[in-house]
Design a protein around this motif. Sequence first.
Motif, PDB file in Angstrom:
ATOM      1  N   VAL A 125       0.847  -1.190   0.000  1.00  0.00           N
ATOM      2  CA  VAL A 125       0.000   0.000   0.000  1.00  0.00           C
ATOM      3  C   VAL A 125       0.882   1.238   0.000  1.00  0.00           C
ATOM      4  O   VAL A 125       1.899   1.280   0.699  1.00  0.00           O
ATOM      5  CB  VAL A 125      -0.981  -0.015   1.191  1.00  0.00           C
ATOM      6  CG1 VAL A 125      -0.253  -0.018   2.523  1.00  0.00           C
ATOM      7  CG2 VAL A 125      -1.963   1.139   1.117  1.00  0.00           C
ATOM      8  N   VAL A 126       0.501   2.230  -0.799  1.00  0.00           N
ATOM      9  CA  VAL A 126       1.247   3.484  -0.856  1.00  0.00           C
ATOM     10  C   VAL A 126       1.220   4.119   0.535  1.00  0.00           C
ATOM     11  O   VAL A 126       0.175   4.197   1.181  1.00  0.00           O
ATOM     12  CB  VAL A 126       0.638   4.426  -1.923  1.00  0.00           C
ATOM     13  CG1 VAL A 126       1.271   5.807  -1.868  1.00  0.00           C
ATOM     14  CG2 VAL A 126       0.813   3.827  -3.301  1.00  0.00           C
ATOM     15  N   SER A 127       2.376   4.563   0.984  1.00  0.00           N
ATOM     16  CA  SER A 127       2.501   5.054   2.366  1.00  0.00           C
ATOM     17  C   SER A 127       1.609   6.257   2.659  1.00  0.00           C
ATOM     18  O   SER A 127       1.212   6.462   3.802  1.00  0.00           O
ATOM     19  CB  SER A 127       3.959   5.388   2.676  1.00  0.00           C
ATOM     20  OG  SER A 127       4.407   6.433   1.844  1.00  0.00           O
ATOM     21  N   SER A 128       1.265   7.041   1.657  1.00  0.00           N
ATOM     22  CA  SER A 128       0.438   8.226   1.884  1.00  0.00           C
ATOM     23  C   SER A 128      -1.064   7.917   1.896  1.00  0.00           C
ATOM     24  O   SER A 128      -1.871   8.784   2.209  1.00  0.00           O
ATOM     25  CB  SER A 128       0.731   9.280   0.808  1.00  0.00           C
ATOM     26  OG  SER A 128       0.474   8.750  -0.478  1.00  0.00           O
ATOM     27  N   ASN A 129      -1.451   6.676   1.611  1.00  0.00           N
ATOM     28  CA  ASN A 129      -2.864   6.309   1.566  1.00  0.00           C
ATOM     29  C   ASN A 129      -3.333   5.888   2.962  1.00  0.00           C
ATOM     30  O   ASN A 129      -3.415   4.705   3.292  1.00  0.00           O
ATOM     31  CB  ASN A 129      -3.094   5.196   0.542  1.00  0.00           C
ATOM     32  CG  ASN A 129      -4.559   4.967   0.263  1.00  0.00           C
ATOM     33  OD1 ASN A 129      -5.423   5.311   1.063  1.00  0.00           O
ATOM     34  ND2 ASN A 129      -4.850   4.353  -0.870  1.00  0.00           N
ATOM     35  N   GLU A 130      -3.649   6.874   3.764  1.00  0.00           N
ATOM     36  CA  GLU A 130      -4.022   6.632   5.166  1.00  0.00           C
ATOM     37  C   GLU A 130      -5.289   5.797   5.291  1.00  0.00           C
ATOM     38  O   GLU A 130      -5.382   4.927   6.163  1.00  0.00           O
ATOM     39  CB  GLU A 130      -4.184   7.954   5.919  1.00  0.00           C
ATOM     40  CG  GLU A 130      -2.896   8.757   6.051  1.00  0.00           C
ATOM     41  CD  GLU A 130      -1.800   8.026   6.821  1.00  0.00           C
ATOM     42  OE1 GLU A 130      -2.126   7.261   7.752  1.00  0.00           O
ATOM     43  OE2 GLU A 130      -0.618   8.223   6.479  1.00  0.00           O
ATOM     44  N   LYS A 131      -6.278   6.049   4.439  1.00  0.00           N
ATOM     45  CA  LYS A 131      -7.536   5.282   4.514  1.00  0.00           C
ATOM     46  C   LYS A 131      -7.278   3.795   4.278  1.00  0.00           C
ATOM     47  O   LYS A 131      -7.801   2.948   4.996  1.00  0.00           O
ATOM     48  CB  LYS A 131      -8.559   5.802   3.499  1.00  0.00           C
ATOM     49  CG  LYS A 131      -9.159   7.133   3.859  1.00  0.00           C
ATOM     50  CD  LYS A 131     -10.378   7.484   3.025  1.00  0.00           C
ATOM     51  CE  LYS A 131     -10.079   7.576   1.553  1.00  0.00           C
ATOM     52  NZ  LYS A 131     -11.214   8.056   0.739  1.00  0.00           N
ATOM     53  N   ALA A 132      -6.472   3.485   3.278  1.00  0.00           N
ATOM     54  CA  ALA A 132      -6.181   2.074   2.972  1.00  0.00           C
ATOM     55  C   ALA A 132      -5.388   1.431   4.103  1.00  0.00           C
ATOM     56  O   ALA A 132      -5.672   0.298   4.492  1.00  0.00           O
ATOM     57  CB  ALA A 132      -5.430   1.960   1.652  1.00  0.00           C
ATOM     58  N   LYS A 133      -4.410   2.147   4.635  1.00  0.00           N
ATOM     59  CA  LYS A 133      -3.619   1.579   5.739  1.00  0.00           C
ATOM     60  C   LYS A 133      -4.514   1.288   6.941  1.00  0.00           C
ATOM     61  O   LYS A 133      -4.392   0.230   7.562  1.00  0.00           O
ATOM     62  CB  LYS A 133      -2.481   2.525   6.123  1.00  0.00           C
ATOM     63  CG  LYS A 133      -1.369   2.580   5.086  1.00  0.00           C
ATOM     64  CD  LYS A 133      -0.148   3.344   5.561  1.00  0.00           C
ATOM     65  CE  LYS A 133      -0.447   4.745   5.961  1.00  0.00           C
ATOM     66  NZ  LYS A 133       0.742   5.559   6.243  1.00  0.00           N
ATOM     67  N   ARG A 134      -5.426   2.212   7.267  1.00  0.00           N
ATOM     68  CA  ARG A 134      -6.359   1.982   8.382  1.00  0.00           C
ATOM     69  C   ARG A 134      -7.243   0.764   8.105  1.00  0.00           C
ATOM     70  O   ARG A 134      -7.483  -0.058   8.987  1.00  0.00           O
ATOM     71  CB  ARG A 134      -7.232   3.214   8.630  1.00  0.00           C
ATOM     72  CG  ARG A 134      -6.575   4.264   9.487  1.00  0.00           C
ATOM     73  CD  ARG A 134      -7.564   5.305  10.001  1.00  0.00           C
ATOM     74  NE  ARG A 134      -8.324   5.955   8.948  1.00  0.00           N
ATOM     75  CZ  ARG A 134      -7.919   7.010   8.247  1.00  0.00           C
ATOM     76  NH1 ARG A 134      -6.740   7.544   8.494  1.00  0.00           N
ATOM     77  NH2 ARG A 134      -8.679   7.537   7.316  1.00  0.00           N
ATOM     78  N   LEU A 135      -7.725   0.656   6.868  1.00  0.00           N
ATOM     79  CA  LEU A 135      -8.557  -0.485   6.503  1.00  0.00           C
ATOM     80  C   LEU A 135      -7.805  -1.787   6.711  1.00  0.00           C
ATOM     81  O   LEU A 135      -8.299  -2.704   7.374  1.00  0.00           O
ATOM     82  CB  LEU A 135      -8.997  -0.367   5.043  1.00  0.00           C
ATOM     83  CG  LEU A 135      -9.550  -1.650   4.402  1.00  0.00           C
ATOM     84  CD1 LEU A 135     -10.812  -2.115   5.083  1.00  0.00           C
ATOM     85  CD2 LEU A 135      -9.780  -1.451   2.922  1.00  0.00           C
ATOM     86  N   TYR A 136      -6.596  -1.882   6.164  1.00  0.00           N
ATOM     87  CA  TYR A 136      -5.831  -3.128   6.269  1.00  0.00           C
ATOM     88  C   TYR A 136      -5.468  -3.437   7.721  1.00  0.00           C
ATOM     89  O   TYR A 136      -5.548  -4.595   8.140  1.00  0.00           O
ATOM     90  CB  TYR A 136      -4.586  -3.074   5.390  1.00  0.00           C
ATOM     91  CG  TYR A 136      -4.913  -2.930   3.921  1.00  0.00           C
ATOM     92  CD1 TYR A 136      -5.916  -3.695   3.324  1.00  0.00           C
ATOM     93  CD2 TYR A 136      -4.239  -2.027   3.121  1.00  0.00           C
ATOM     94  CE1 TYR A 136      -6.230  -3.565   1.973  1.00  0.00           C
ATOM     95  CE2 TYR A 136      -4.541  -1.891   1.765  1.00  0.00           C
ATOM     96  CZ  TYR A 136      -5.544  -2.664   1.208  1.00  0.00           C
ATOM     97  OH  TYR A 136      -5.844  -2.538  -0.125  1.00  0.00           O
ATOM     98  N   ASN A 137      -5.122  -2.417   8.506  1.00  0.00           N
ATOM     99  CA  ASN A 137      -4.851  -2.642   9.936  1.00  0.00           C
ATOM    100  C   ASN A 137      -6.102  -3.134  10.656  1.00  0.00           C
ATOM    101  O   ASN A 137      -6.017  -3.991  11.531  1.00  0.00           O
ATOM    102  CB  ASN A 137      -4.340  -1.360  10.598  1.00  0.00           C
ATOM    103  CG  ASN A 137      -2.889  -1.090  10.309  1.00  0.00           C
ATOM    104  OD1 ASN A 137      -2.059  -1.999  10.300  1.00  0.00           O
ATOM    105  ND2 ASN A 137      -2.547   0.162  10.057  1.00  0.00           N
TER     106      ASN A 137
END
Length: 167
Positions: A125-137
């Motif tokens: 995941v692109v490091s700046s994609n906060e929404k995606a990182k939150r989703l995956y976490n």
Amino acid sequence: MYIRLLTREDAKLYWQLRLEALQQNPEAFSSSYEEAIKREFPIEQVAKNFEAPGNFTFGAFEEKALVGVVTLIQEQNLKLRHIANIFAMYVTPGHQGKGIGKLLVTEAINKAKTIKEIEKIKLSVVSSNEKAKRLYNSVGFQAYGFEEKALKVNAKYYDEYHMSLLL
């Protein structure tokens, strides 16, 4: 809203959404729109991919409209068959923020759990994609690596986190 495994009959719908995704978020995919539109017989290739062993693409539908997708692909090499990868996650802008991404990723995880060999799922995941990182976490993925300048789009670099989920 419902989610289901896509079939060869969905290839055209998928290809249209894939082109949209590559235009809307070029930094989120290693493929580019420019490369995609030059492919020969892309819909036929998508249909073949949908039928390939270990390849599962799920679609989120609102009535008959495809509004989100995610692909789970099991590694085929003998030493890597315990790993699957999530690719091509996308939800149309008008449907983001409604939990569709989480439903799609959860469906992919649940499918992986039905395949005895799969023990781990990976994604980037692109490091700046906060929404995606939150989703995956939120569904249990944890970062295990950081790659600087993983992608270059229009002379701009994007870093990526590599994440995994142990089943």
